[in-house]
Design a protein around this motif. Structure first.
Motif, PDB file in Angstrom:
ATOM      1  N   UNK A 202       9.252  51.931   1.497  1.00 51.18           N
ATOM      2  CA  UNK A 202       9.300  51.520   2.913  1.00 51.18           C
ATOM      3  C   UNK A 202       8.952  53.061   3.709  1.00 51.18           C
ATOM      4  N   UNK A 203       9.948  54.081   3.328  1.00 55.86           N
ATOM      5  CA  UNK A 203       9.794  55.100   3.814  1.00 55.86           C
ATOM      6  C   UNK A 203       8.334  55.738   4.017  1.00 55.86           C
ATOM      7  N   UNK A 204       7.740  55.832   2.821  1.00 54.18           N
ATOM      8  CA  UNK A 204       6.241  56.380   2.396  1.00 54.18           C
ATOM      9  C   UNK A 204       5.206  55.408   3.318  1.00 54.18           C
ATOM     10  N   UNK A 205       5.271  54.146   3.302  1.00 53.71           N
ATOM     11  CA  UNK A 205       4.635  53.332   4.222  1.00 53.71           C
ATOM     12  C   UNK A 205       4.862  53.640   5.509  1.00 53.71           C
ATOM     13  N   UNK A 206       5.883  54.019   6.104  1.00 54.84           N
ATOM     14  CA  UNK A 206       6.135  54.350   7.630  1.00 54.84           C
ATOM     15  C   UNK A 206       5.431  55.697   7.788  1.00 54.84           C
ATOM     16  N   UNK A 207       5.656  56.347   6.859  1.00 49.43           N
ATOM     17  CA  UNK A 207       5.055  57.902   7.197  1.00 49.43           C
ATOM     18  C   UNK A 207       3.495  57.708   7.106  1.00 49.43           C
ATOM     19  N   UNK A 208       2.949  57.000   6.024  1.00 52.40           N
ATOM     20  CA  UNK A 208       1.360  56.713   6.330  1.00 52.40           C
ATOM     21  C   UNK A 208       0.989  56.059   7.429  1.00 52.40           C
ATOM     22  N   UNK A 209       1.777  55.188   8.029  1.00 52.44           N
ATOM     23  CA  UNK A 209       1.404  54.421   9.332  1.00 52.44           C
ATOM     24  C   UNK A 209       1.435  55.639  10.472  1.00 52.44           C
ATOM     25  N   UNK A 210       2.486  56.479  10.444  1.00 46.66           N
ATOM     26  CA  UNK A 210       2.467  57.377  11.430  1.00 46.66           C
ATOM     27  C   UNK A 210       1.631  58.484  11.294  1.00 46.66           C
ATOM     28  N   UNK A 211       1.108  58.799  10.233  1.00 48.53           N
ATOM     29  CA  UNK A 211       0.117  59.645   9.987  1.00 48.53           C
ATOM     30  C   UNK A 211      -1.322  59.348  10.345  1.00 48.53           C
ATOM     31  N   UNK A 212      -1.514  57.882  10.155  1.00 46.89           N
ATOM     32  CA  UNK A 212      -2.665  57.076  10.572  1.00 46.89           C
ATOM     33  C   UNK A 212      -2.754  57.088  12.238  1.00 46.89           C
ATOM     34  N   UNK A 213      -1.599  56.804  12.794  1.00 41.44           N
ATOM     35  CA  UNK A 213      -1.379  56.822  14.299  1.00 41.44           C
ATOM     36  C   UNK A 213      -1.819  57.966  14.989  1.00 41.44           C
ATOM     37  N   UNK A 214      -1.309  59.191  14.289  1.00 43.95           N
ATOM     38  CA  UNK A 214      -1.688  60.771  14.752  1.00 43.95           C
ATOM     39  C   UNK A 214      -3.004  60.752  14.679  1.00 43.95           C
ATOM     40  N   UNK A 215      -3.525  60.552  13.632  1.00 44.08           N
ATOM     41  CA  UNK A 215      -4.957  60.722  13.541  1.00 44.08           C
ATOM     42  C   UNK A 215      -5.753  60.001  14.533  1.00 44.08           C
ATOM     43  N   UNK A 216      -5.666  58.822  14.682  1.00 43.07           N
ATOM     44  CA  UNK A 216      -6.274  57.962  16.048  1.00 43.07           C
ATOM     45  C   UNK A 216      -5.911  58.473  17.147  1.00 43.07           C
TER      46      UNK A 216
END
Length: 168
Positions: free
Chosen positions: A147-161
């Motif tokens: 769950x933590x890894x999934x959350x990090x990936x979502x945050x990373x994707x949000x930053x890139x957007x």
């Protein structure tokens, strides 16, 4: 004459014979060892000369030698019923077919080792209560990490957007 604060050992100091003492024959070393060797050599030479001994005589001599005892043991006869004489077994006389009885402590120690080995096998297979608890805890930790890894990936994707939108 005073020797100071520290005394020597009560056994005394070593005394060495000088070469002159040895040549003169006044050495302080006991000569009993040489006498015993000489007596033994005489017995051996007598046996060689009288090589025609009967078996009975040689059997009696063997008994005499086995009855020799050190110190005062030969002078005092002991009638102790509790005295157990040591049995010297030779390898050729040993009986390997019979199993020896284990003492209570040895038997308990073996049982303890076997029980521990069984427990460790069950632990590896995950069949014990402790192993089940460990596996549940491990599954929970894995789920949290996923769950933590999934959350990090979502945050990373949000930053890139956000960066992509800011560039436009």
């Amino acid at each position: 004459m005073g020797r100071g604060k520290f005394k020597g050992k009560p056994t005394g100091q070593r005394q060495f014979s000088t070469p002159e003492d040895i040549l003169a024959g006044t050495s302080r070393r006991p000569r009993t060892f040489k006498r015993e060797k000489a007596e033994h050599k005489e017995e051996v030479s007598e046996e060689e000369v009288s090589g025609e001994e009967s078996e009975e005589e040689s059997g009696e001599e063997l008994e005499d030698k086995s009855e020799r005892r050190k110190g005062t043991q030969g002078l005092i006869e002991i009638n102790n019923p509790n005295l157990v004489k040591a049995k010297n077994l030779k390898a050729k006389d040993a009986d390997f077919g019979t199993t020896t009885e284990l003492s209570r402590r040895e038997r308990e120690e073996l049982e303890k080792q076997r029980a521990h080995e069984r427990y460790m096998k069950l632990q590896e297979q995950g069949k014990t209560d402790k192993a089940k608890q460990d596996l549940e805890r491990l599954a929970l930790i894995r789920q949290q990490r996923a769950e933590a890894a999934k959350k990090r990936e979502e945050e990373k994707a949000a930053k890139e957007q956000k960066k992509a939108e800011a560039r436009k």
